[in-house]
Design a protein around this motif. Structure first.
Motif, PDB file in Angstrom:
ATOM      1  N   LEU A  47       0.802  -1.219   0.000  1.00  0.00           N
ATOM      2  CA  LEU A  47       0.000   0.000   0.000  1.00  0.00           C
ATOM      3  C   LEU A  47       0.836   1.271   0.000  1.00  0.00           C
ATOM      4  O   LEU A  47       0.473   2.252  -0.649  1.00  0.00           O
ATOM      5  CB  LEU A  47      -0.940  -0.014   1.213  1.00  0.00           C
ATOM      6  N   GLU A  48       1.951   1.268   0.693  1.00  0.00           N
ATOM      7  CA  GLU A  48       2.739   2.503   0.795  1.00  0.00           C
ATOM      8  C   GLU A  48       3.291   2.945  -0.554  1.00  0.00           C
ATOM      9  O   GLU A  48       3.551   4.136  -0.765  1.00  0.00           O
ATOM     10  CB  GLU A  48       3.882   2.303   1.790  1.00  0.00           C
ATOM     11  N   TRP A  52      -5.761   4.495  -3.373  1.00  0.00           N
ATOM     12  CA  TRP A  52      -4.548   4.178  -2.604  1.00  0.00           C
ATOM     13  C   TRP A  52      -4.182   5.276  -1.607  1.00  0.00           C
ATOM     14  O   TRP A  52      -3.955   4.976  -0.423  1.00  0.00           O
ATOM     15  CB  TRP A  52      -3.392   3.847  -3.550  1.00  0.00           C
ATOM     16  N   PRO A  53      -4.114   6.555  -2.002  1.00  0.00           N
ATOM     17  CA  PRO A  53      -3.883   7.583  -0.968  1.00  0.00           C
ATOM     18  C   PRO A  53      -5.038   7.659   0.028  1.00  0.00           C
ATOM     19  O   PRO A  53      -4.815   7.985   1.206  1.00  0.00           O
ATOM     20  CB  PRO A  53      -3.740   8.880  -1.771  1.00  0.00           C
ATOM     21  N   ARG A 105      -4.349   4.986   2.547  1.00  0.00           N
ATOM     22  CA  ARG A 105      -3.234   5.377   3.429  1.00  0.00           C
ATOM     23  C   ARG A 105      -3.718   6.372   4.479  1.00  0.00           C
ATOM     24  O   ARG A 105      -3.328   6.293   5.648  1.00  0.00           O
ATOM     25  CB  ARG A 105      -2.084   5.961   2.582  1.00  0.00           C
ATOM     26  N   TRP A 106      -4.573   7.303   4.073  1.00  0.00           N
ATOM     27  CA  TRP A 106      -5.172   8.239   5.031  1.00  0.00           C
ATOM     28  C   TRP A 106      -6.017   7.490   6.058  1.00  0.00           C
ATOM     29  O   TRP A 106      -5.965   7.775   7.261  1.00  0.00           O
ATOM     30  CB  TRP A 106      -6.045   9.257   4.289  1.00  0.00           C
ATOM     31  N   SER A 110      -3.858   5.648   8.585  1.00  0.00           N
ATOM     32  CA  SER A 110      -3.145   6.624   9.393  1.00  0.00           C
ATOM     33  C   SER A 110      -4.077   7.295  10.403  1.00  0.00           C
ATOM     34  O   SER A 110      -3.696   7.532  11.553  1.00  0.00           O
ATOM     35  CB  SER A 110      -2.509   7.684   8.488  1.00  0.00           C
TER      36      SER A 110
END
Length: 285
Positions: free
Chosen positions: A69-70, A78-79, A82-83, A86
């Motif tokens: 994913l990173e 995908w971003p 990640r958000w 997080s």
């Protein structure tokens, strides 16, 4: 975080399910946006199997990108994910992987013999969504709430299966368990011919009873959620359970009709639930 990315997730949710969007729109930020992201990813996973020609990725590509994913790019999901991870660090990745495992099963396992087999499938593709939502909708990690969230997801998937019998048949899939059909004397041939008779009605009614029992279990601990989260869950459950009434109103012809809940009926359910929660809030205050 680019707000446009989260907006794209919300638009995908609006397009995929106005009912879910309306139900979870009562959540405060960032819980609301997190639900949008989870729904959007699950929608993309589902489309990769059911509508692969129009999907941005195959199910195998999705899994590979998610596992890395990173580094994943090329799509707004995908971003957004990640958000999500997080912002909600207690959220585990395992339910997402199980969700993809369940969708992969649709490519090879296309006919179910027992309710136990179907329950396992419903957990993979829908019960896992309850696990995804739990850390987003509440701050603690209640095992009882987790179990209820899974149950509600299974109930909703059973509603999908009832509503989509004809659509699934056209895709070469039979989710209605053979043991349930045989228990009511309804044959595979009748199913393939789209015959709606008293035997088929009995099959659907048994699945309906099963779904409502999962809904009952799914709402057992809803009062332990923050008020807005509890409201959202009850709204989503009521909108989905109402599909069962729409199927009945359509004469159980799930072969040629896609039963849906009217906007007027949704509004009534919405108002009824919101008024009850407003009373709870007043009592708490």
């Amino acid at each position: 975080m680019d707000e446009r990315i989260l907006q794209q997730c919300e638009e995908l949710m609006k397009k995929g399910s106005t009912s879910f969007h309306k139900a979870f729109d009562v959540l405060p930020s960032p819980r609301r946006e997190a639900v949008h992201v989870i729904y959007a990813f699950c929608r993309i996973i589902d489309d990769s199997v059911d509508e692969p020609e129009g999907a941005p990725y195959s199910i195998h590509e999705l899994r590979e990108h998610f596992m890395n994913l990173e580094q994943a790019d090329g799509h707004f999901i995908w971003p957004a994910l990640r958000w999500l991870f997080s912002s909600f660090p207690q959220l585990q990745r395992e339910p997402f992987l199980l969700q993809m495992e369940g969708q992969l099963r649709d490519l090879t396992f296309t006919a179910y013999d027992t309710m136990e087999q179907l329950k396992d499938y419903c957990y993979l593709v829908a019960g896992t969504v309850g696990e995804m939502l739990l850390p987003v909708l509440r701050d603690d990690q209640s095992e009882a709430a987790r179990t209820s969230g899974i149950a509600l997801g299974i109930g909703m998937q059973l509603v999908n299966i009832i509503r989509d019998v004809g659509e699934d048949l056209r895709r070469g899939r039979r989710y209605v368990p053979l043991e349930v059909m045989e228990g009511h004397g309804y044959s595979q041939e009748e199913l393939e011919n789209g015959e709606v008779n008293h035997r088929f009605t009995a099959v659907i009614q048994e699945l309906r009873t099963e779904a409502l029992d999962w809904f009952r279990r799914g709402l057992e601990h809803v009062h332990t959620y923050p008020l807005e989260s509890g409201l959202a869950i009850e709204l989503a459950a009521s909108f989905y359970a109402a599909i069962l009434d729409a199927v009945e109103a359509d004469g159980y012809d799930v072969f040629r009709k896609r039963s849906y809940v009217s906007d007027e009926a949704k509004l009534q359910l919405f108002q009824r639930t919101v008024v009850r929660y407003a009373g709870v809030r007043t009592a708490v205050v």
